[in-house]
Design a protein around this motif. Structure first.
Motif, mmCIF file in Angstrom:
data_model
loop_
_atom_site.group_PDB
_atom_site.id
_atom_site.type_symbol
_atom_site.label_atom_id
_atom_site.label_comp_id
_atom_site.label_asym_id
_atom_site.label_seq_id
_atom_site.Cartn_x
_atom_site.Cartn_y
_atom_site.Cartn_z
ATOM 1 N N LEU A 43 -4.737 1.527 -4.413
ATOM 2 C CA LEU A 43 -5.283 0.341 -3.756
ATOM 3 C C LEU A 43 -6.053 0.715 -2.496
ATOM 4 N N ARG A 44 -5.541 1.673 -1.735
ATOM 5 C CA ARG A 44 -6.242 2.089 -0.510
ATOM 6 C C ARG A 44 -7.618 2.666 -0.852
ATOM 7 N N LEU A 55 0.823 -1.219 0.000
ATOM 8 C CA LEU A 55 0.000 0.000 0.000
ATOM 9 C C LEU A 55 0.852 1.262 0.000
ATOM 10 N N GLY A 84 -0.080 2.191 -4.299
ATOM 11 C CA GLY A 84 -0.632 1.853 -2.992
ATOM 12 C C GLY A 84 -1.794 2.757 -2.631
#
Length: 361
Positions: A58-59, A50, A55
């Motif tokens: 993705l978060r 992440l 990342g």
């Protein structure tokens, strides 16, 4: 399908050579990939990275998932593309898969929402094939959470370089054929493909000749009375999970009503190294008579033309790229060029069959 000179029941495809007798086939690489698929499919292990810009992306995706399914715990990134991410995790104590759209352009949003509508309809109207159970979905944020079904993909590549095992192909073909016989509520599923518009578009792009367009329009005109058929719409082996309990079909974003034989045309187009199954598909397509045969040929020409366009674009993009080639890029590029050559040969075969069909009218 017709005489030997124009049949779509193609003979075994020749091995393309470079030089005298050197066969260019990256068999060891494909065998290794298949070995990976033969084990447990995507085990629940590993970590999510992440950090950095990806990342952060993705978060954001995980936050969207947990907004509609608070009990979802992400464990592994299964797949990331420029358009979506696929996360493996758990929902409560059950394995789950979450899919989030990254590219919110109108066309992709519409397709994602169509897939959500399909899984919602399966809650009340179960198809005659195994599908993942819907856990949660949000059409606005384009987020989907599904039961994670056990099984291994029938193939990892869109166009397998080697013919898959006969038992796998038989199970896959049977699952799609059962779906084609299904009659779900028409208000849920529409017709994803506008045939006249697609033919005109490919003609304008130079992918179909004047004669191709005229022949396909003649066949379409004769199919005006033919009842449309429910199809998965993306009958790739990679969209089939094989398990002891039977095949599971996933990725229903193209599902809807087509001219008969669309799924068969997709399967025919990707099984270039399996002449036996191709012959079987051709026989199935013509079993219901000339109208069924003609519908299959229209579908086949459009599917093959789409595949040619897709891979020609990929090859051209790779040739223009100034980024240093990664290890194995040359081998992958050669594999794509061989695939393009095969697709052009297949399209020529389908073109001759279309002309033969027009000649019988």
């Amino acid at each position: 399908m017709y005489t030997a000179s124009s049949s779509v029941s193609a003979p075994p495809r020749p091995s393309y050579t470079s030089g005298a007798d050197t066969v260019i086939r990256p068999r060891p690489l494909v065998a290794a990939r298949r070995g990976m698929a033969a084990g447990a499919a995507h085990p629940l292990s590993g970590r999510l990275d992440l950090t950095g810009p990806q990342g952060a992306q993705l978060r954001t995706a995980i936050a969207s998932v947990q907004r509609i399914c608070p009990e979802f715990t992400p464990v592994q990134l299964l797949r990331r593309s420029g358009r979506s991410v696929l996360l493996v995790g758990t929902s409560g104590r059950s394995p789950a898969v979450a899919k989030c759209l990254l590219d919110h352009s109108p066309a992709w949003v519409e397709r994602f929402q169509h897939e959500i509508a399909a899984y919602r309809s399966f809650v009340r109207h179960r198809p005659p094939a195994r599908v993942p159970r819907l856990i949660a979905a949000d059409p606005e944020s384009c987020t989907l959470v599904l039961e994670r079904m056990p099984g291994r993909p029938a193939a990892l590549q869109r166009h397998p370089v080697e013919a898959p095992p006969r038992t796998d192909v038989r199970a896959t073909l049977g699952a799609f054929c059962r779906v084609n016989l299904w009659r779900p509520p028409t208000r849920v599923f529409e017709a994803p493909l506008d045939y006249p518009t697609r033919i005109s578009r490919y003609h304008e792009l130079g992918l179909l000749t004047d004669r191709d367009m005229g022949d396909l329009q003649k066949l379409l005109h004769g199919l005006g009375h033919v009842p449309w058929q429910f199809n998965h719409g993306d009958a790739l082996l990679s969209n089939v999970l094989l398990s002891p309990a039977g095949p599971v079909l996933v990725d229903w974003e193209h599902a809807g009503w087509y001219l008969p034989g669309y799924d068969l045309a997709v399967l025919w187009s990707i099984l270039g190294d399996d002449p036996v199954t191709r012959r079987q598909i051709s026989q199935m397509a013509q079993a219901a008579g000339p109208a069924s045969r003609d519908a299959f040929l229209v579908n086949l020409m459009l599917v093959l033309t789409r595949e040619i366009r897709t891979y020609e674009t990929a090859v051209q993009r790779a040739m223009r790229s100034t980024v240093p080639a990664a290890p194995g890029a040359a081998e992958a590029g050669e594999e794509q060029r061989l695939l393009l050559r095969r697709l052009h040969d297949d399209c020529g075969l389908a073109r001759r069959a279309v002309r033969a069909a027009v000649g019988t009218r």
